[in-house]
Write a protein that holds these residues in place. Structure first.
Motif, mmCIF file in Angstrom:
data_model
loop_
_atom_site.group_PDB
_atom_site.id
_atom_site.type_symbol
_atom_site.label_atom_id
_atom_site.label_comp_id
_atom_site.label_asym_id
_atom_site.label_seq_id
_atom_site.Cartn_x
_atom_site.Cartn_y
_atom_site.Cartn_z
ATOM 1 N N TYR A 118 0.819 -1.211 0.000
ATOM 2 C CA TYR A 118 0.000 0.000 0.000
ATOM 3 C C TYR A 118 0.856 1.266 0.000
ATOM 4 C CZ TYR A 118 -3.541 -3.462 0.979
ATOM 5 O OH TYR A 118 -4.358 -4.577 0.886
ATOM 6 N N TYR A 121 1.878 1.734 -3.517
ATOM 7 C CA TYR A 121 0.739 2.158 -4.338
ATOM 8 C C TYR A 121 0.624 3.685 -4.353
ATOM 9 C CZ TYR A 121 -4.122 3.092 -5.610
ATOM 10 O OH TYR A 121 -5.253 3.591 -6.189
ATOM 11 N N GLY A 131 -4.153 4.776 -11.380
ATOM 12 C CA GLY A 131 -4.500 3.896 -10.261
ATOM 13 C C GLY A 131 -4.250 2.423 -10.519
ATOM 14 N N LYS A 132 -4.701 1.936 -11.683
ATOM 15 C CA LYS A 132 -4.542 0.514 -11.988
ATOM 16 C C LYS A 132 -3.072 0.135 -12.156
ATOM 17 C CE LYS A 132 -9.074 -0.304 -14.093
ATOM 18 N NZ LYS A 132 -9.797 -0.765 -15.300
ATOM 19 N N ALA A 135 -1.455 0.012 -8.723
ATOM 20 C CA ALA A 135 -1.828 -1.196 -7.987
ATOM 21 C C ALA A 135 -1.043 -2.402 -8.489
ATOM 22 C CB ALA A 135 -3.323 -1.445 -8.134
ATOM 23 N N SER A 138 2.568 -2.067 -7.274
ATOM 24 C CA SER A 138 2.766 -2.157 -5.823
ATOM 25 C C SER A 138 2.755 -3.582 -5.303
ATOM 26 C CB SER A 138 1.683 -1.346 -5.101
ATOM 27 O OG SER A 138 0.401 -1.926 -5.287
ATOM 28 N N ILE A 139 2.073 -4.478 -5.995
ATOM 29 C CA ILE A 139 1.962 -5.854 -5.502
ATOM 30 C C ILE A 139 3.318 -6.557 -5.519
ATOM 31 C CG2 ILE A 139 1.528 -7.285 -7.550
ATOM 32 C CD1 ILE A 139 -0.766 -7.118 -4.495
ATOM 33 N N PHE A 368 -7.557 -4.631 -4.508
ATOM 34 C CA PHE A 368 -7.378 -3.701 -5.623
ATOM 35 C C PHE A 368 -8.394 -3.988 -6.733
ATOM 36 C CE2 PHE A 368 -2.815 -3.067 -4.164
ATOM 37 C CZ PHE A 368 -3.001 -1.729 -3.832
#
Length: 374
Positions: A118, A121, A131-132, A135, A138-139, A368
């Motif tokens: 997070y 992100y 945003g996508k 996400a 960030s994973i 997400f």
């Protein structure tokens, strides 16, 4: 003579040299370095050998990844989320969830280690990613290659899948190098020496009920995680039920290795010079490292908090295993603890947060997907 000259010209145009550009040479060098690390240094060879060889192939002959090329069909299995789910099936069949069942507080350590996801992100948003994309990037902080590929595909970030997957798998293989300095910086030698009480025995009934109950709960709350969590826990049910030994052995051995070959080679083949050598890739690699470092630090710091609350009964080192790299992160916790006290055995205690981290990263991916309505 003109016929001979034309023939030689056509032959030259069909050699690999006709496709090579300066960037390809750079990526070939990177592939050779990865092969060296995998073979000579033993850094996660099951992952790095196929990834680096796929990288070598696509930069020697880029059309192999184009539509109709061999590795393009392998790559479609990544895009369709088939291979990541099958990897989770094999991981579940290989993994003993007993330490997590014996110490449910491990779930908290696994959850704490997801903080890096997070944090990365929001940092990615600040660096200009939508945003996508943020996400999907960030994973990487979960040190979970299959989940990184799965989420990038589901969020429609296939253009970023190559750098994301390579970064995730690279950090998975470099866990023994990246984590120890962070763990030592955040703990004292006395904390690293803490010996934990032996875990209670876990009954067969508990081990059978666990994957069933967790599947029901997680999939009802976050149904988007079903492909990953469902396959992980199905593999574990194969292992623990005792009535499908053939399925368990197939999922954890033959099937697992076949999938690793296809997935690793196809991931490596996404790293053509054109797609990989750009500023966006550098940002992804940096963000992935930040996410992984933050996740490790958050797990250790939460472990220190648990150490305080339990009056010294929890060794903070096991918190670093809350990232999803199973079982390597747990082994690193054991190694760092043993350096402080050779008689200290933390491996089984660290496996609890490690398994919780696998579930936690899948839940983060599902969160997400729910946020973006996928």
């Amino acid at each position: 003579m003109s016929y001979v000259a034309e023939t030689l010209t056509n032959l030259a145009a069909q050699t690999g040299f006709a496709f090579l550009e300066p960037g390809n040479f750079a990526m070939i060098l990177v592939a050779l370095v990865f092969l060296y690390l995998a073979i000579a240094k033993g850094y996660e060879p099951l992952l790095l050998v196929p990834i680096s060889f796929g990288m070598l192939l696509v930069n020697l002959y880029p059309p192999i990844m184009e539509e109709g090329g061999l590795l393009h069909f392998f790559y479609l299995l990544d895009e369709w989320s088939i291979l990541p789910s099958l990897i989770f099936l094999g991981v579940g069949a290989l993994t003993d969830f007993g330490p997590l069942i014996a110490n449910p507080m491990s779930f908290l350590l696994g959850a704490a280690a997801q903080f890096g996801i997070y944090a990365a992100y929001f940092l990615a948003i600040m660096m200009g990613f939508n945003g996508k994309a943020a996400a999907a990037i960030s994973i990487i902080g979960g040190a979970d290659g299959p989940t990184s590929i799965f989420l990038a595909s589901k969020l429609g970030q296939t253009a970023l899948m190559g750098p994301i997957a390579v970064a995730a798998y690279s950090y998975m293989s470099l866990v023994p190098i990246i984590q120890p300095p962070i763990m030592k910086a955040l703990t004292t030698k006395e904390e690293r020496k803490i010996k934990m009480e032996q875990l209670r025995p876990v009954s067969k009934t508990e081990k059978i009920l666990f994957p069933i109950v967790v599947t029901i709960v997680v999939c009802l709350v976050l149904p988007t995680t079903a492909p990953l969590v469902g396959m992980l826990l199905l593999g574990n049910l194969f292992r623990e039920s005792g009535v499908v030994k053939q399925l368990s052995e197939t999922a954890s051995n033959a099937l697992m290795y076949i999938v690793v070959i296809i997935l690793g080679t196809s991931v490596g083949a996404t790293t053509s010079a054109e797609a990989f050598l750009n500023v966006t890739t550098i940002k992804i690699v940096v963000l992935g490292l930040v996410a992984f470092a933050f996740g490790t630090a958050a797990g250790v710091l939460f472990g220190k908090l648990m150490c305080k609350l339990t009056h010294g009964k929890v060794n903070p080192l096991i918190g670093s295993a809350g990232v999803s790299a199973v079982p390597m992160a747990a082994r690193v916790s054991q190694k760092v603890g043993a350096e402080a006290d050779p008689t200290n055995f933390l491996l089984m205690h660290a496996m609890g947060p490690n398994v919780a981290g696998v579930i936690g990263t899948a839940v983060a991916a599902g969160t997400f997907m729910a946020i973006f309505g996928v």
